[in-house]
Enzyme design. Structure first.
Site, PDB file in Angstrom:
ATOM      1  N   HIS A 236       0.869  -1.179   0.000  1.00 30.61           N
ATOM      2  CA  HIS A 236       0.000   0.000   0.000  1.00 30.61           C
ATOM      3  C   HIS A 236       0.903   1.225   0.000  1.00 30.61           C
ATOM      4  O   HIS A 236       1.873   1.284   0.749  1.00 30.61           O
ATOM      5  CB  HIS A 236      -0.888  -0.018   1.244  1.00 30.61           C
ATOM      6  CG  HIS A 236      -2.010   0.968   1.209  1.00 30.61           C
ATOM      7  ND1 HIS A 236      -1.806   2.317   1.344  1.00 30.61           N
ATOM      8  CD2 HIS A 236      -3.342   0.802   1.024  1.00 30.61           C
ATOM      9  CE1 HIS A 236      -2.975   2.933   1.256  1.00 30.61           C
ATOM     10  NE2 HIS A 236      -3.921   2.035   1.065  1.00 30.61           N
ATOM     11  N   ARG A 256      -6.594  10.390  -0.030  1.00 29.51           N
ATOM     12  CA  ARG A 256      -6.396  10.862  -1.399  1.00 29.51           C
ATOM     13  C   ARG A 256      -7.734  11.002  -2.121  1.00 29.51           C
ATOM     14  O   ARG A 256      -7.923  11.883  -2.943  1.00 29.51           O
ATOM     15  CB  ARG A 256      -5.444   9.917  -2.145  1.00 29.51           C
ATOM     16  CG  ARG A 256      -3.994  10.098  -1.706  1.00 29.51           C
ATOM     17  CD  ARG A 256      -3.098   8.989  -2.206  1.00 29.51           C
ATOM     18  NE  ARG A 256      -3.271   7.753  -1.433  1.00 29.51           N
ATOM     19  CZ  ARG A 256      -3.228   6.541  -1.931  1.00 29.51           C
ATOM     20  NH1 ARG A 256      -3.008   6.366  -3.213  1.00 29.51           N
ATOM     21  NH2 ARG A 256      -3.399   5.502  -1.152  1.00 29.51           N
TER      22      ARG A 256
END
Lengths: 603, 248
Positions: A236, A256
């Site tokens: 990740h 994000r």
């Protein structure tokens, strides 16, 4: 010595995260007797840590979404190594699985007209993730748990299964012990569903909880099942990097999705510098378009921070290696900047990302509404796992099923965020249903006493070596080596060294010892985790060595491009009769014509 | 930061007692890091529960310098390291070994509470419509990570051992979440009043203080439940009305 208690069920589910609970609920619904084994307390499984949401093409936010787009996104993300049967079922069934959770009490965030709200996530063309702030996993596991306890399922908390018992090639039970008292137990069962999650504890920097020691992978492998795609481990892109003790803890992609941008130490938004061809026409041209996308403008394309995880992770890695990283070896993730765009940014961030706010505030002393976060890649997920039939989830061993992270297929070379929670539900249900069907068709198997005594003997061996090596040391050496040599950037030489290193570690693992008694003995538990960790580590290393190309989660510095030679097969390992690991390449069956068309239409 | 001493409750039954462990501590460390380090260095058999190490699973509950806390969320730089850091298991539950207690009672209590029962779907496709504001109110309760620290601190359980007749703050939160769920149609007030022993709670708010998820347990969950019980069972005017109205 093999003093043990026996319990009997039609279906035994091993693992009580999202997939295990969903499988148990489904099996119980078809009126067979179900046992559910959890390694920790009920409701503590790694699923609680999932943050962003579950992907399902419900089209509540963008009516252009449907299963075909979701299917195509999943296949593109997986670089077409996915089991397309699973990808199709997943895309078609996920919406019903999410709605079902609501009927069981889950409370998702809402749209203005009162329906389930969906958010943007990396690799998904439209807003697709049903979510509850950034604690969707907790909502999901608690809903399944609170529903599940009323379905007549027998729950065995804090029990570890060490061996599957077989009868003529078929699975007939499992051998394990309860962690509290260390007493042995034989679970007799006609069908077994593995739902044990992943392998993240094989790496040093990981977002995974301690339970992720590859138990299900190793249990299946040792029972003769195929493991597939083990080279594909997802790193990740955003884990915490500072302070050291929190290194690896996940920072949700939701940051994000809400507009968070990645910056290097020059303040440059570096993700704009490297956009893969496959995604060129779906990515924003500038920051302005990216912002419009995250605020719901349907004509805008997504910002490059929301490209697939493998790509973002490698870009971060590159920035750090090029000396453009943050002081502690990461890059900056900035959500505070949205105050330029919206007046009540601080409240908005706290509302949309409460756990992240909390996590940084308490563990790093950072207020994310005013300050940038330092983030870097962390081991997050294994795409590979037990090779299963796409429809029934049965492995290559009769009566043995697998669902969720422990199973391979749905995600191919790389998983899209949000596709894991939906995976757990869709294939947990399928595994439970088909395991129950299978159990109904089978007579009771015979438990082989010799297998039981062997398992008991093996489990107790560490006590015969009170002066043996401390198991934690071996675990740490393994984690260091896997991180270093089979991590985010791989080379032939490193992995060959890793395979050799694993040989040495196996020797050390067979010499670990523990004192004390069998009651809640953490060191003993660690001794018994080691063989599983070593097994999955070897599978990862061997498969990664064989795939001489870069694709999805697997990146080879010595073969940095995708290669046609490797585009049409999965890597499969199986245990040889002599105990060694046999590797072969298996061709991927050609995709059905109508599905090919769907992929073509959604390019 | 140098070395620090951790005074940990170890052992079982009559043999249990405090034992001191010294280990190196560094920047940003939490208590659970120190415990792991001690396991790896000197006490491999030391028992403690943990899973996520990120404050999300609620496994590593303990009493640190006398305060019920999650070990993974307690930073060493907030503790006085000039003295030993005292780590004990939760006291409201039977001790098993070292820092581990038998918390299974909580799971039995939860199972005894009437389950979620939704109203009929609002739309023909079997789905419901809910407003965010209605959802928000309950989401606070659904943040609960079941660490049972509120149960640990509650004097009704800790000092008076009323486990058989008192569900405890965790289960009042659970019940409040169900009772205030926009879709739920079940009635659990009688159950909370009788089997749950809601009346034992004298709102000292200790549970709210220790909640790592900052759920306002007393004000938002327990007091509204108490009010509803009063309205339902003790309000004379409501009772009068009920004489003429069939019960739902």
């Amino acid at each position: 010595m093999s003093d043990y208690q026996t319990v009997e069920h039609d279906v035994l589910v091993i693992g009580a995260g999202g997939a295990g609970l969903r499988a148990a609920i489904e099996a119980a619904a078809s009126k067979v007797s179900v046992g559910l084994v959890c390694k920790s307390l009920l409701g503590k499984a790694h699923t609680v840590m999932a943050e962003g949401g579950m992907a399902a093409a419900m089209a509540n936010v963008d009516d252009r979404d449907n299963w075909k787009v979701h299917f195509s996104d999943t296949m593109r993300g997986g670089q077409y190594l996915n089991n397309w049967v699973m990808a199709e079922l997943h895309a078609k069934e996920a919406p019903d699985r999410v709605r079902e959770l609501e009927a069981w009490g889950a409370l998702f965030d809402r749209t203005r007209d009162g329906r389930i709200l969906q958010r943007n996530f990396g690799g998904h063309r439209y807003p697709r993730l049903a979510h509850v702030g950034d604690r969707t996993g907790l909502e999901m596991i608690r809903t399944l748990q609170d529903h599940g306890i009323h379905q007549g399922i027998e729950v065995y908390m804090e029990q570890t299964v060490t061996t599957l018992l077989t009868d003529g090639g078929r699975v007939v039970g499992a051998f394990g012990y309860d962690r509290e008292r260390g007493r042995f137990k034989v679970f007799k069962a006609k069908a077994i569903v593995l739902a044990t999650g992943g392998v993240g504890r094989a790496f040093k920097i990981s977002s995974n909880s301690w339970e992720y020691t590859g138990d299900g992978h190793a249990l299946a492998y040792n029972a003769g099942a195929d493991l597939m795609d083990m080279e594909f481990v997802q790193f990740h892109p955003t884990g915490m990097v500072w302070p050291p003790s929190v290194r690896g803890i996940l920072v949700t992609e939701g940051v994000r999705g809400e507009g968070g941008r990645l910056l290097n130490n020059k303040g440059e938004r570096f993700m704009f510098n490297d956009i893969p061809d496959l995604y060129k026409n779906q990515t924003a041209k500038d920051a302005e378009e990216g912002w419009r996308y995250v605020t719901g403008d349907k004509s805008a394309n997504r910002p490059p921070e929301l490209l697939t995880r493998d790509h973002v992770a490698r870009c971060i890695n590159r920035e750090v290696k090029a000396g453009r990283g943050s002081p502690h070896g990461g890059v900056y993730l900035d959500i505070a900047w949205i105050k330029e765009k919206i007046p009540s940014a601080q409240d908005h961030i706290k509302k949309k990302l409460p756990s992240m706010y909390h996590q940084f505030k308490e563990l790093a002393g950072v207020d994310i509404t005013t300050t940038t976060m330092e983030v870097g890649p962390t081991t997050h997920y294994v795409m590979g796992g037990v090779r299963v039939d796409g429809v029934t989830q049965m492995s290559t061993v009769p009566g043995l099923f697998a669902a969720g992270e422990v199973a391979a297929g749905l995600h191919g070379a790389n998983r899209l965020g949000g596709n894991s929670l939906s995976d757990l539900l869709v294939f947990g249900k399928r595994a439970g249903e088909h395991a129950a069907n299978w159990a109904r068709q089978q007579g009771a198997g015979r438990i082989d006493e010799a297998q039981v005594s062997q398992a008991a003997k093996q489990a107790l061996e560490p006590f015969d070596r009170p002066n043996g090596e401390n198991p934690y040391n071996v675990q740490h050496s393994l984690q260091d080596m896997m991180q270093d040599k089979v991590g985010i950037v791989r080379t032939e030489a490193d992995m060959a060294a890793a395979i050799e290193g694993l040989g040495a570690l196996k020797k050390r693992a067979s010499g670990v010892g523990i004192a004390g008694n069998r009651e809640y003995n953490s060191g003993w538990h660690t001794c018994l985790d080691l063989p599983n960790l070593l097994c999955v580590s070897e599978a990862v290393a061997r498969c990664a060595l064989d795939r001489r190309e870069s694709r999805g989660g697997h990146f080879r510095e010595d073969y940095p491009e995708k290669s046609k030679e490797f585009a049409n097969h999965n890597t499969v390992v199986r245990k040889n009769a002599d105990g060694s690991m046999q590797l072969r390449r298996e061709a991927i069956p050609a995709m059905r014509e109508d599905l090919k068309q769907v992929v073509e239409e959604n390019k | 930061m140098g070395k620090a001493t951790f005074r940990i409750w170890t052992g079982q039954a009559e043999q249990a007692g405090f034992k001191d462990y010294a280990t190196d501590v560094g920047e940003g460390m939490v208590v659970l890091d120190a415990v792991h380090q001690i396991q790896a260095e000197t006490a491999p058999t030391l028992a403690c529960r943990w899973n996520c190490k990120a404050g999300k699973c609620g496994s590593c509950s303990a009493e640190i310098n006398g305060k019920p806390r999650l070990m993974c969320m307690t930073r060493l730089d907030q503790l006085d390291l000039s003295m030993p850091v005292v780590i004990e298991p939760m006291k409201s539950f039977p001790h098993i070994k070292d820092l581990v207690t038998d918390v299974s009672w909580n799971f039995r209590v939860k199972k005894s509470i009437k389950k979620f029962k939704p109203r009929a779907p609002d739309a023909p496709d079997g789905t419901w419509r809910m407003q965010q504001a209605d959802v928000d109110r309950v989401q606070e309760f659904r943040k609960c990570i079941e660490c049972f620290l509120c149960q640990d601190v509650c004097h009704v359980l800790r000092d008076h051992h009323k486990h058989p007749e008192f569900a405890g703050p965790r289960h009042f939160v659970y019940t409040a979440a169900l009772e205030m769920h926009p879709l739920d149609t079940e009635d659990r007030l009688g159950q909370m009043k009788d089997e749950g022993g809601l009346g034992y709670c004298n709102i000292t708010k200790c549970c709210t203080k220790v909640c790592p998820e900052h759920i306002t347990i007393t004000d938002n969950a327990i007091i509204p439940l108490k009010e509803r019980v009063v309205d339902e069972y003790y309000d004379p005017i409501t009772r009068l009305f009920k004489m003429f109205k069939p019960r739902k």
